[in-house]
Design a protein around this motif. Sequence first.
Motif, PDB file in Angstrom:
ATOM      1  N   PHE A   1       0.822  -1.202   0.000  1.00 37.34           N
ATOM      2  CA  PHE A   1       0.000   0.000   0.000  1.00 37.34           C
ATOM      3  C   PHE A   1       0.865   1.265   0.000  1.00 37.34           C
ATOM      4  N   SER A   2       0.266   2.329  -0.509  1.00 37.04           N
ATOM      5  CA  SER A   2       0.918   3.641  -0.485  1.00 37.04           C
ATOM      6  C   SER A   2       2.202   3.774  -1.307  1.00 37.04           C
ATOM      7  N   ARG A   3       2.430   2.875  -2.250  1.00 37.85           N
ATOM      8  CA  ARG A   3       3.625   3.033  -3.072  1.00 37.85           C
ATOM      9  C   ARG A   3       3.365   3.966  -4.247  1.00 37.85           C
ATOM     10  N   GLY A   4       2.061   4.271  -4.447  1.00 36.56           N
ATOM     11  CA  GLY A   4       1.743   5.209  -5.528  1.00 36.56           C
ATOM     12  C   GLY A   4       1.167   4.553  -6.781  1.00 36.56           C
ATOM     13  N   LYS A   5       0.567   3.366  -6.623  1.00 36.32           N
ATOM     14  CA  LYS A   5      -0.046   2.692  -7.785  1.00 36.32           C
ATOM     15  C   LYS A   5      -1.121   3.577  -8.406  1.00 36.32           C
ATOM     16  N   SER A   6      -2.023   4.050  -7.533  1.00 37.23           N
ATOM     17  CA  SER A   6      -3.153   4.816  -8.059  1.00 37.23           C
ATOM     18  C   SER A   6      -2.690   6.139  -8.659  1.00 37.23           C
ATOM     19  N   GLU A   7      -1.690   6.747  -8.031  1.00 39.30           N
ATOM     20  CA  GLU A   7      -1.170   8.007  -8.558  1.00 39.30           C
ATOM     21  C   GLU A   7      -0.553   7.788  -9.944  1.00 39.30           C
ATOM     22  N   LEU A   8       0.106   6.670 -10.098  1.00 36.50           N
ATOM     23  CA  LEU A   8       0.727   6.334 -11.379  1.00 36.50           C
ATOM     24  C   LEU A   8      -0.350   6.174 -12.457  1.00 36.50           C
TER      25      LEU A   8
ATOM     26  N   PRO B   1      -8.619   7.873  -6.540  1.00 38.05           N
ATOM     27  CA  PRO B   1      -8.181   8.386  -5.249  1.00 38.05           C
ATOM     28  C   PRO B   1      -6.802   7.864  -4.876  1.00 38.05           C
ATOM     29  N   SER B   2      -5.985   8.765  -4.366  1.00 38.35           N
ATOM     30  CA  SER B   2      -4.624   8.421  -3.980  1.00 38.35           C
ATOM     31  C   SER B   2      -4.328   9.255  -2.745  1.00 38.35           C
ATOM     32  N   GLY B   3      -3.876   8.618  -1.685  1.00 43.19           N
ATOM     33  CA  GLY B   3      -3.619   9.371  -0.470  1.00 43.19           C
ATOM     34  C   GLY B   3      -2.744   8.581   0.476  1.00 43.19           C
ATOM     35  N   ALA B   4      -2.355   9.225   1.576  1.00 44.61           N
ATOM     36  CA  ALA B   4      -1.511   8.549   2.549  1.00 44.61           C
ATOM     37  C   ALA B   4      -2.284   7.387   3.163  1.00 44.61           C
TER      38      ALA B   4
ATOM     39  N   ARG C   1      -3.807   3.482   3.579  1.00 44.65           N
ATOM     40  CA  ARG C   1      -4.472   2.622   2.604  1.00 44.65           C
ATOM     41  C   ARG C   1      -5.580   3.385   1.915  1.00 44.65           C
ATOM     42  N   THR C   2      -5.572   3.374   0.622  1.00 48.91           N
ATOM     43  CA  THR C   2      -6.561   4.152  -0.107  1.00 48.91           C
ATOM     44  C   THR C   2      -7.464   3.262  -0.953  1.00 48.91           C
ATOM     45  N   THR C   3      -6.836   2.519  -1.862  1.00 44.55           N
ATOM     46  CA  THR C   3      -7.624   1.626  -2.704  1.00 44.55           C
ATOM     47  C   THR C   3      -7.927   0.390  -1.865  1.00 44.55           C
ATOM     48  N   MET C   4      -9.200   0.168  -1.565  1.00 39.80           N
ATOM     49  CA  MET C   4      -9.524  -0.935  -0.666  1.00 39.80           C
ATOM     50  C   MET C   4      -9.854  -2.228  -1.410  1.00 39.80           C
TER      51      MET C   4
ATOM     52  N   PRO D   1      -5.276  -3.237  -4.320  1.00 39.30           N
ATOM     53  CA  PRO D   1      -4.960  -2.657  -3.020  1.00 39.30           C
ATOM     54  C   PRO D   1      -3.697  -3.312  -2.467  1.00 39.30           C
ATOM     55  N   GLY D   2      -2.995  -2.588  -1.633  1.00 40.72           N
ATOM     56  CA  GLY D   2      -1.794  -3.162  -1.036  1.00 40.72           C
ATOM     57  C   GLY D   2      -2.104  -3.941   0.220  1.00 40.72           C
ATOM     58  N   LEU D   3      -1.129  -4.114   1.071  1.00 37.65           N
ATOM     59  CA  LEU D   3      -1.244  -4.774   2.366  1.00 37.65           C
ATOM     60  C   LEU D   3      -1.805  -6.174   2.261  1.00 37.65           C
TER      61      LEU D   3
ATOM     62  N   LEU E   1      10.307   2.348  -9.667  1.00 39.55           N
ATOM     63  CA  LEU E   1      10.764   2.961  -8.418  1.00 39.55           C
ATOM     64  C   LEU E   1      10.153   4.348  -8.386  1.00 39.55           C
ATOM     65  N   ASN E   2       9.072   4.474  -7.625  1.00 35.34           N
ATOM     66  CA  ASN E   2       8.293   5.720  -7.629  1.00 35.34           C
ATOM     67  C   ASN E   2       8.811   6.696  -6.565  1.00 35.34           C
ATOM     68  N   LYS E   3       8.288   7.889  -6.608  1.00 33.04           N
ATOM     69  CA  LYS E   3       8.572   8.942  -5.627  1.00 33.04           C
ATOM     70  C   LYS E   3      10.031   9.381  -5.631  1.00 33.04           C
ATOM     71  N   ILE E   4      10.662   9.388  -6.812  1.00 29.96           N
ATOM     72  CA  ILE E   4      12.053   9.847  -6.831  1.00 29.96           C
ATOM     73  C   ILE E   4      12.145  11.324  -6.439  1.00 29.96           C
ATOM     74  N   ASP E   5      10.990  12.028  -6.492  1.00 33.13           N
ATOM     75  CA  ASP E   5      11.031  13.447  -6.086  1.00 33.13           C
ATOM     76  C   ASP E   5      11.379  13.597  -4.607  1.00 33.13           C
ATOM     77  N   SER E   6      11.216  12.529  -3.835  1.00 35.18           N
ATOM     78  CA  SER E   6      11.578  12.640  -2.418  1.00 35.18           C
ATOM     79  C   SER E   6      13.093  12.768  -2.261  1.00 35.18           C
TER      80      SER E   6
ATOM     81  N   SER F   1       8.570   9.785 -10.896  1.00 32.45           N
ATOM     82  CA  SER F   1       7.759  10.420  -9.876  1.00 32.45           C
ATOM     83  C   SER F   1       6.358  10.562 -10.455  1.00 32.45           C
ATOM     84  N   ALA F   2       5.456   9.734  -9.958  1.00 29.87           N
ATOM     85  CA  ALA F   2       4.089   9.732 -10.479  1.00 29.87           C
ATOM     86  C   ALA F   2       3.416  11.062 -10.174  1.00 29.87           C
ATOM     87  N   GLN F   3       3.635  11.523  -8.950  1.00 30.81           N
ATOM     88  CA  GLN F   3       2.940  12.728  -8.523  1.00 30.81           C
ATOM     89  C   GLN F   3       3.386  13.949  -9.326  1.00 30.81           C
ATOM     90  N   LYS F   4       4.709  14.065  -9.535  1.00 27.66           N
ATOM     91  CA  LYS F   4       5.205  15.215 -10.304  1.00 27.66           C
ATOM     92  C   LYS F   4       4.791  15.086 -11.767  1.00 27.66           C
TER      93      LYS F   4
HETATM   94  N1  LIG Z   1       6.292  12.510  -3.112  1.00 27.50           N
HETATM   95  C1  LIG Z   1       5.558  11.686  -3.820  1.00 27.50           C
HETATM   96  N2  LIG Z   1       4.452  11.172  -3.311  1.00 27.50           N
HETATM   97  C2  LIG Z   1       3.738  10.322  -4.064  1.00 27.50           C
HETATM   98  C3  LIG Z   1       4.120   9.964  -5.364  1.00 27.50           C
HETATM   99  N3  LIG Z   1       3.220   9.088  -5.869  1.00 27.50           N
HETATM  100  C4  LIG Z   1       2.301   8.931  -4.906  1.00 27.50           C
HETATM  101  N4  LIG Z   1       2.602   9.669  -3.819  1.00 27.50           N
HETATM  102  C5  LIG Z   1       1.841   9.780  -2.583  1.00 27.50           C
HETATM  103  O1  LIG Z   1       1.873   8.558  -1.913  1.00 27.50           O
HETATM  104  C6  LIG Z   1       0.636   8.319  -1.286  1.00 27.50           C
HETATM  105  C7  LIG Z   1       0.083   6.961  -1.717  1.00 27.50           C
HETATM  106  O2  LIG Z   1      -0.242   6.998  -3.091  1.00 27.50           O
HETATM  107  P1  LIG Z   1      -1.354   6.065  -3.675  1.00 27.50           P
HETATM  108  O3  LIG Z   1      -1.426   6.353  -5.126  1.00 27.50           O
HETATM  109  O4  LIG Z   1      -2.612   6.171  -2.908  1.00 27.50           O
HETATM  110  O5  LIG Z   1      -0.701   4.680  -3.393  1.00 27.50           O
HETATM  111  P2  LIG Z   1      -1.293   3.210  -3.679  1.00 27.50           P
HETATM  112  O6  LIG Z   1      -0.133   2.377  -4.029  1.00 27.50           O
HETATM  113  O7  LIG Z   1      -2.391   3.302  -4.657  1.00 27.50           O
HETATM  114  O8  LIG Z   1      -1.815   2.789  -2.253  1.00 27.50           O
HETATM  115  P3  LIG Z   1      -3.077   1.857  -1.839  1.00 27.50           P
HETATM  116  O9  LIG Z   1      -4.200   2.264  -2.716  1.00 27.50           O
HETATM  117  O10 LIG Z   1      -3.332   2.238  -0.433  1.00 27.50           O
HETATM  118  O11 LIG Z   1      -2.662   0.462  -1.989  1.00 27.50           O
HETATM  119  C8  LIG Z   1      -0.279   9.481  -1.651  1.00 27.50           C
HETATM  120  O12 LIG Z   1      -0.281  10.404  -0.621  1.00 27.50           O
HETATM  121  C9  LIG Z   1       0.384  10.044  -2.869  1.00 27.50           C
HETATM  122  O13 LIG Z   1       0.145  11.412  -3.017  1.00 27.50           O
HETATM  123  C10 LIG Z   1       5.311  10.529  -5.884  1.00 27.50           C
HETATM  124  O14 LIG Z   1       5.733  10.273  -7.009  1.00 27.50           O
HETATM  125  N5  LIG Z   1       5.989  11.379  -5.059  1.00 27.50           N
END
Ligand SMILES: Nc1nc2c(ncn2[C@@H]2O[C@H](COP(=O)(O)OP(=O)(O)OP(=O)(O)O)[C@@H](O)[C@H]2O)c(=O)[nH]1
Length: 646
Positions: A63-70, A85-88, A90-93, A213-215, A269-274, A311-314
């Motif tokens: 969970f929270s690796r950014g699947k949905s954001e991607l 929906p994408s958030g901190a 567990r989001t996708t249930m 969903p993760g977890l 490998l997501n979130k390289i913006d971190s 970086s999915a978010q960026k």
């Molecule tokens: N900094 C940063 N945050 C990101 C990135 N991609 C996703 N996030 C954040 O990481 C959190 C989890 O993203 P989700 O897309 O909900 O992750 P998920 O893998 O779908 O998680 P579940 O649905 O819970 O399994 C969210 O708060 C996103 O905004 C990224 O590339 N960079």
Amino acid sequence: MGSLGERIAEYGGWRRSLADAVLRYAHWLDDEGLSDASLLSRVERIVERLGKERVSIAFVAEFSRGKSELINAIFFSRFGRRIVPSGAGRTTMCPTELLYEAERPSAIRLLPIETRLLDAPVSELRDDDSRWEMRSIDPQVPDSLRRAFESVQETLWVDAAQAALLGFYDEGDPASPVRPDEQGRIEVPRWRHAIVNWPHPLLEQGLVVLDTPGLNAIGSEPELTLKLIPGCDAVLFVLAADAGVTMSDLVVWRDHISTKHGSGRYVVLNKIDSLWDGLKDEVQIQLEIARQVGSVSQHLQVPNDRVYPVSAQKALLARVNGDASLLKRSRISDLEYALGRELVPQQRDIVREHVEREFTELHSLVAGSLAARRRNLVEQQFELNGLRGKNRGVMDHMAARIRGEREEFEKSLRHLQALRSVFSRHAQSIHETISAHSLKRHVRIARETMRRSNFSIGLREGMSSLLAAVRADLDETTRLVGEVSTLMNAMYRSFSAEHGLALGNPAMFSTQRYYAELDRIERVQRRQFGAITLATTSQWALMRRFFESVAARLREVYEIADRELESWLRAVMAPIESQVREYQAQLKRRLETVRRVLDANESLEARLAEIERERSLVEQRIGLASEYARRVTALLAENAETLARA
Ligand SMILES: Nc1nc2c(ncn2[C@@H]2O[C@H](COP(=O)(O)OP(=O)(O)OP(=O)(O)O)[C@@H](O)[C@H]2O)c(=O)[nH]1
Ligand SMILES: [Mg+2]
């Protein structure tokens, strides 16, 4: 959308032109009266396959690796906002499929979590509308899509016993990530599965996206492991640069992705913006990314260049704001480009191979019988030319010779008749062995074994008895296929040698792929249930659910095998039947001609002229048939050229 979108669209266009070309050929056959039921059903199969073809991509991770954001960044950025929906936390249930089926309304369909207690896998409930809750979406209003998507976050509170049965809580596991609250309740997803039907241009072209969903939610829905994830053409495994590769990431990788054979695995490998913390310079950042990529590739044992740092978010932000330099920095295009470059051609190859095989068989039947007709006409011309100026005695002699040939042929036909009855007995046995009915019996016996005992031994015995029975069915089918092949080989050879029919070799059939699927199911079973003793309610419930998913998957395997075997049996018999018919008709016509000329009802010259007309008609048809076929093969080859250019 870059090259991925373009390639998917191009692929959709290619499939449509190919289907058109095959249909034009079929219409021509029909107009010329050359078509029959077996040719028609072959055409239908090709066109159906081309129409139903999908390209599917699964997103799998903790969970929270950014699947949905991607998914948002790759597919939905044009809406200018976050859709999935994408958030901190567990989001996708629940597993969520995004696709487009024109015959259904635009809506999100939600399967309530309680249906897990039915022991019926999602695939079996898929078409039972009464089980699903439907929330409609207005394709004109992106906000209604976003609202519909919010449903996948919904949860329920149930008591611990119910949660255990549903697979979300294991009372015997001290390391359980969830604990009941003061009232003994546990929060569980409200939905078991969601299907979003939406006319997005890419989904319209046949793209299917699976968000999970993760977890370890995957583990409690065995169908995902057995069928949905391995059934996808590409699987994206997502890690987060700020988390590294954790134990639980490794578990997801090992259990659900590492065994997926063939290509189609992508590590993101997501979130390289971190890592862009504003203090490091660009060179340091790039070095850090490269170091992390190296470490991921080592942990997962995949080559460096199979790990895509993004970086999915960026990427989403950049696309929404039209910020080209941020988009470049997000490196999303590298991933999309790789997907487009590998995934689409790979799908095209599979389809091309299938259509090529079916179409070649179809065309060679048509071409084979046209060529036989032409050859016979040429022989008749030759024969009649030889009669020019000959006396009655010679003609009588010739008629006698044709009658002799016919008698010989009739002997072979009696042979063929005997073969037909052996053949249909075998076909019947094959069908019975691999029928839904036979599987149903195995499943019933295994279920009884399992029901008799709630202990792990009984559950495991039930499972093994089912798999062993299926293996025995496959062995028997393989044996029967072998016998039919031997029989047909002999028949093809004798008709070619004795009567000069141009039959070639009969088509072969291999049952290998069904064994491969059975092996895979056994591997998954061993991995999930091999070592542990099943002691708790939740484990029993999981094992039973696993069993039902296996049964459902096997039902599909049997169905496919039955269909494929049936079409092989038809294909292997068709050439002999059609050429025999042709040959018989020719013998009759030759005899008639000689007789008529003998009786002076018809002049030899008139008959020769008629045969000449027939021959030029057949030759014209041969030319047209190969012209229509060339259009199909040109489209098939176009694929290879595009590949070579890429
Ligand atoms: N900094 C940063 N945050 C990101 C990135 N991609 C996703 N996030 C954040 O990481 C959190 C989890 O993203 P989700 O897309 O909900 O992750 P998920 O893998 O779908 O998680 P579940 O649905 O819970 O399994 C969210 O708060 C996103 O905004 C990224 O590339 N960079
Ligand atoms: Mg998600």
